[in-house]
Design a protein around this motif. Structure first.
Motif, PDB file in Angstrom:
ATOM      1  N   TYR A   4      29.944  97.414  71.539  1.00 45.16           N
ATOM      2  CA  TYR A   4      30.396  95.423  71.269  1.00 45.16           C
ATOM      3  C   TYR A   4      29.510  96.265  70.450  1.00 45.16           C
ATOM      4  CZ  TYR A   4      26.610  95.611  74.473  1.00 45.16           C
ATOM      5  OH  TYR A   4      26.046  95.631  75.014  1.00 45.16           O
ATOM      6  N   ALA A   5      29.392  96.667  69.224  1.00 48.51           N
ATOM      7  CA  ALA A   5      28.357  95.981  68.208  1.00 48.51           C
ATOM      8  C   ALA A   5      29.545  95.325  67.124  1.00 48.51           C
ATOM      9  CB  ALA A   5      27.560  97.225  67.354  1.00 48.51           C
ATOM     10  N   GLN A   6      30.198  95.773  66.726  1.00 49.76           N
ATOM     11  CA  GLN A   6      31.437  95.508  65.775  1.00 49.76           C
ATOM     12  C   GLN A   6      32.349  93.936  66.374  1.00 49.76           C
ATOM     13  OE1 GLN A   6      32.740  99.334  64.924  1.00 49.76           O
ATOM     14  NE2 GLN A   6      32.462  99.321  62.990  1.00 49.76           N
ATOM     15  N   LEU A   7      31.841  93.483  67.441  1.00 46.86           N
ATOM     16  CA  LEU A   7      32.871  92.618  68.087  1.00 46.86           C
ATOM     17  C   LEU A   7      32.177  91.566  68.420  1.00 46.86           C
ATOM     18  CD1 LEU A   7      34.696  95.092  70.354  1.00 46.86           C
ATOM     19  CD2 LEU A   7      35.607  94.574  68.608  1.00 46.86           C
ATOM     20  N   VAL A   8      30.842  91.140  68.020  1.00 49.77           N
ATOM     21  CA  VAL A   8      29.596  90.097  68.991  1.00 49.77           C
ATOM     22  C   VAL A   8      30.407  89.013  68.142  1.00 49.77           C
ATOM     23  CG1 VAL A   8      28.096  91.630  69.761  1.00 49.77           C
ATOM     24  CG2 VAL A   8      27.786  91.361  67.459  1.00 49.77           C
ATOM     25  N   PRO A   9      30.013  87.543  67.888  1.00 48.60           N
ATOM     26  CA  PRO A   9      30.458  86.688  67.647  1.00 48.60           C
ATOM     27  C   PRO A   9      29.741  85.795  67.146  1.00 48.60           C
ATOM     28  CG  PRO A   9      29.412  86.361  69.897  1.00 48.60           C
ATOM     29  CD  PRO A   9      29.199  87.516  70.208  1.00 48.60           C
ATOM     30  N   SER A  10      28.938  86.168  66.481  1.00 49.44           N
ATOM     31  CA  SER A  10      27.891  86.409  65.467  1.00 49.44           C
ATOM     32  C   SER A  10      28.610  85.307  63.984  1.00 49.44           C
ATOM     33  CB  SER A  10      26.426  87.246  64.593  1.00 49.44           C
ATOM     34  OG  SER A  10      27.084  88.348  64.839  1.00 49.44           O
ATOM     35  N   THR A  11      28.654  85.065  63.542  1.00 47.74           N
ATOM     36  CA  THR A  11      28.784  84.791  62.243  1.00 47.74           C
ATOM     37  C   THR A  11      28.382  85.113  60.994  1.00 47.74           C
ATOM     38  OG1 THR A  11      28.249  82.157  62.371  1.00 47.74           O
ATOM     39  CG2 THR A  11      30.473  82.425  63.274  1.00 47.74           C
ATOM     40  N   TYR A  12      27.070  84.948  60.312  1.00 47.90           N
ATOM     41  CA  TYR A  12      26.306  85.863  59.888  1.00 47.90           C
ATOM     42  C   TYR A  12      26.603  87.156  59.259  1.00 47.90           C
ATOM     43  CZ  TYR A  12      23.414  87.853  62.692  1.00 47.90           C
ATOM     44  OH  TYR A  12      22.239  88.762  63.854  1.00 47.90           O
ATOM     45  N   GLY A  13      26.588  87.861  60.117  1.00 50.17           N
ATOM     46  CA  GLY A  13      27.212  89.385  59.936  1.00 50.17           C
ATOM     47  C   GLY A  13      27.300  90.010  61.425  1.00 50.17           C
ATOM     48  N   LYS A  14      26.400  91.516  62.027  1.00 47.17           N
ATOM     49  CA  LYS A  14      26.890  91.485  62.619  1.00 47.17           C
ATOM     50  C   LYS A  14      25.511  92.572  62.572  1.00 47.17           C
ATOM     51  CE  LYS A  14      31.082  90.723  64.228  1.00 47.17           C
ATOM     52  NZ  LYS A  14      31.527  89.557  64.571  1.00 47.17           N
ATOM     53  N   GLY A  15      24.337  91.926  64.221  1.00 43.02           N
ATOM     54  CA  GLY A  15      23.633  92.995  64.333  1.00 43.02           C
ATOM     55  C   GLY A  15      21.923  92.027  63.080  1.00 43.02           C
ATOM     56  N   PHE A  16      20.928  92.675  64.636  1.00 45.26           N
ATOM     57  CA  PHE A  16      19.751  92.792  64.218  1.00 45.26           C
ATOM     58  C   PHE A  16      18.699  93.747  64.729  1.00 45.26           C
ATOM     59  CE2 PHE A  16      20.533  90.031  67.514  1.00 45.26           C
ATOM     60  CZ  PHE A  16      19.641  90.083  69.158  1.00 45.26           C
ATOM     61  N   TRP A  17      16.922  93.424  64.415  1.00 46.67           N
ATOM     62  CA  TRP A  17      16.576  94.122  65.054  1.00 46.67           C
ATOM     63  C   TRP A  17      15.527  94.469  65.765  1.00 46.67           C
ATOM     64  CZ3 TRP A  17      15.456  96.118  59.487  1.00 46.67           C
ATOM     65  CH2 TRP A  17      15.986  97.433  58.638  1.00 46.67           C
ATOM     66  N   SER A  18      15.288  95.419  66.855  1.00 45.20           N
ATOM     67  CA  SER A  18      14.281  94.572  67.933  1.00 45.20           C
ATOM     68  C   SER A  18      13.028  93.922  67.089  1.00 45.20           C
ATOM     69  CB  SER A  18      13.838  95.552  68.524  1.00 45.20           C
ATOM     70  OG  SER A  18      12.619  96.492  67.987  1.00 45.20           O
ATOM     71  N   ILE A  19      11.403  93.197  67.787  1.00 45.38           N
ATOM     72  CA  ILE A  19      10.362  92.823  67.241  1.00 45.38           C
ATOM     73  C   ILE A  19       9.826  94.043  67.457  1.00 45.38           C
ATOM     74  CG2 ILE A  19      10.724  90.360  68.934  1.00 45.38           C
ATOM     75  CD1 ILE A  19       8.981  91.793  71.187  1.00 45.38           C
ATOM     76  N   PRO A  20       8.882  94.333  66.412  1.00 43.15           N
ATOM     77  CA  PRO A  20       8.222  95.412  66.097  1.00 43.15           C
ATOM     78  C   PRO A  20       7.295  95.327  67.870  1.00 43.15           C
ATOM     79  CG  PRO A  20       7.342  93.650  64.672  1.00 43.15           C
ATOM     80  CD  PRO A  20       8.451  93.246  65.832  1.00 43.15           C
ATOM     81  N   ARG A  21       6.992  97.348  68.135  1.00 40.61           N
ATOM     82  CA  ARG A  21       6.390  97.374  68.692  1.00 40.61           C
ATOM     83  C   ARG A  21       5.687  97.928  69.006  1.00 40.61           C
ATOM     84  NH1 ARG A  21      11.599  98.163  73.000  1.00 40.61           N
ATOM     85  NH2 ARG A  21      12.638  96.163  72.768  1.00 40.61           N
ATOM     86  N   ASN A  22       4.153  98.694  69.096  1.00 40.18           N
ATOM     87  CA  ASN A  22       2.803  99.587  69.245  1.00 40.18           C
ATOM     88  C   ASN A  22       3.110 100.487  70.004  1.00 40.18           C
ATOM     89  OD1 ASN A  22       2.159  98.006  66.374  1.00 40.18           O
ATOM     90  ND2 ASN A  22       0.464  96.859  67.673  1.00 40.18           N
TER      91      ASN A  22
END
Length: 489
Positions: free
Chosen positions: A295-313
């Motif tokens: 569903y990555a291309q179907l999510v309802p965000s309006t700015y665009g699609k997708g984001f990254w996680s918080i950084p993890r050590n």
């Protein structure tokens, strides 16, 4: 007259700045826009494509580029860095290196990007390179591809320099064969096959986006192991622990046959570690794509699609069952905290609203500790409101942790309604749940990062409630909560 002109100019400038400020304000306050995860101003963001630490900056690519000084605040540099390519091709996932000694002949300290060339007509996947003197614009190498085996399922190279053999290493996925192919090169242009790793562990559908890096064992850098991470089935990541000699990756003795998953949630994929070309970092840090291809291309965000996680050590830690990968949120995130709330009490039977911590929006951090020596089923509901919620429950007898988001979002997202579960063994009679809740996601680090669950939520704006529940009496808990500031304004 001059004063009048200056006044007009000043008014026009002020109006322009006001419009710009309003645009930025509205842009980063969109309904589902994360407040402390990186998302681009607009458009699509997918797999991390080259994470490096260089010139005292964290530089991150998705064939757009963003930079960060602290892995908390981000400056988007450009939405697309590539130039000079053939119109009959597309850029797929890859990585970036700094050629410190001009091995490729493009110049000393030049950025070199390695990626998969997708040939639109033949559907072939080949490996190519581009180079850059400023890290912002990459020129396509005229003699591409640098590696072509005639395959349509050969993708996602990670490159790094292996000092003992003084050669560049490329790990790249042979996707449907569930293999990682390992190549070496003296110059980033001519590649020699060294070995294959796999199939192993999860072999259900496909392997993609391999990464290979070194970690200390129990914090001792005199005892190191190599870790290979592979994205599998377009939905998860698994990891392997072993040794690497510049040619072959071999598993450690007694490596489990069953898959070791990086993240046991629903939405974590294609992570990359930062390669340190300043040679100043003391940690190995990673970030992943918070999405699943269903569903990555179907999510309802309006700015665009997708984001990254918080950084993890990342760390390797010894347990009775063997070495395991540990993920700890970077401590820099603590600078976003405000309005701390603490509480210690016994869990009340039933479902009870948390009235001592009431966020006005979903941008907060929770650190919960539960005593698990008495038999019970308990948990926490997040994003509560309008008859919807996401539930995290734990059974002290089976050690089963369940995430249920079947009634969480206020949007219509195909295949989004899901339940995930995994065995989470308590440590010293306690279960610790460390949660990062953002506008459209939750990242859960259980037992100090041994078991991690990342999942999307997309709740409505009024779904900000929190509830605690228990089936039986006798379970004590401690609660810490912080609101988290936006990194955008």
């Amino acid at each position: 007259m001059i004063k009048k002109i200056l006044c007009i100019v000043g008014c026009l400038l002020g109006a322009t700045l006001q419009i710009a400020a309003q645009t930025i304000d509205s842009l980063y306050k969109e309904k589902y826009r994360p407040l402390y995860h990186f998302s681009p101003k607009e458009g699509w963001i997918g797999d991390p494509c080259g994470f490096i630490h260089y010139q005292n900056k964290y530089q991150m690519f998705w064939w757009g580029k963003v930079e960060s000084q602290d892995l908390v605040h981000y400056q988007e540099i450009t939405p697309f860095v590539m130039t000079g390519e053939n119109i009959d091709m597309s850029y797929f996932t890859g990585s970036v290196a700094i050629d410190k000694h001009n091995t490729a002949g493009f110049g000393k300290d030049v950025y070199v990007a390695a990626y998969t060339i997708f040939e639109k007509e033949t559907k072939k996947q080949m490996q190519g390179i581009s180079f850059s003197h400023d890290g912002k614009t990459f020129q396509y190498y005229e003699n591409n591809p640098v590696l072509d085996i005639g395959s349509t399922e050969f993708r996602d190279p990670t490159i790094f320099y292996y000092k003992p053999t003084k050669r560049w290493i490329m790990v790249v996925a042979k996707a449907l064969e569930k293999k990682v192919k390992i190549y070496s090169s003296p110059d980033l242009k001519h590649w020699e096959w060294e070995s294959d790793f796999g199939p192993y562990g999860d072999q259900e559908k496909s392997w993609e986006c391999p990464d290979l890096f070194q970690l200390s064992v129990d914090g001792d850098w005199n005892d190191k192991k190599w870790v290979m991470v592979v994205s599998v089935n377009w939905a998860k990541e698994q990891y392997f622990i072993g040794d690497f000699d510049g040619k072959e990756f071999r598993l450690i003795d007694n490596h489990p046959q069953e898959p070791l998953y990086v993240d046991k949630g629903m939405d974590y994929y294609a992570s990359r570690t930062f390669r340190d070309y300043d040679f100043t970092l003391t940690t190995t840090t990673t970030m992943g794509w918070v999405a699943t291809w269903d569903y990555a291309q179907l999510v309802p965000s309006t700015y665009g699609k997708g984001f990254w996680s918080i950084p993890r050590n990342l760390q390797l830690k010894s347990y009775p069952e063997g070495l395991r990968l540990i993920q700890i949120p970077v401590p820099q995130l603590e600078m976003l905290r405000y309005n701390e709330v603490t509480c210690n009490r016994e869990l009340a039977v039933g479902v009870n609203k948390v009235d001592f911590f009431t966020p006005s929006e979903n941008s907060y951090e929770l650190d919960l500790d539960f005593d698990v020596e008495k038999s019970n089923v308990f948990g926490v509901n997040l994003c509560v409101g309008n008859g919807r919620k996401v539930t995290i429950s734990y059974d002290t007898d089976s050690y089963n942790l369940v995430i249920d988001r079947t009634n969480c979002t206020d949007a219509r997202i195909p295949k989004f309604s899901r339940v995930e579960h995994a065995k989470v063994v308590p440590i010293n009679g306690k279960l610790r749940l460390h949660l990062y809740v953002d506008k459209s996601s939750v990242e859960l680090f259980a037992n100090d990062g041994k078991d991690v669950f990342t999942f999307l939520t997309y709740p409505g704006v009024s779904q900000t409630g929190i509830e605690l529940f228990a089936l039986k009496p006798g379970t004590n808990f401690s609660f810490k909560g912080w609101m988290l500031k936006s990194v955008w304004f």
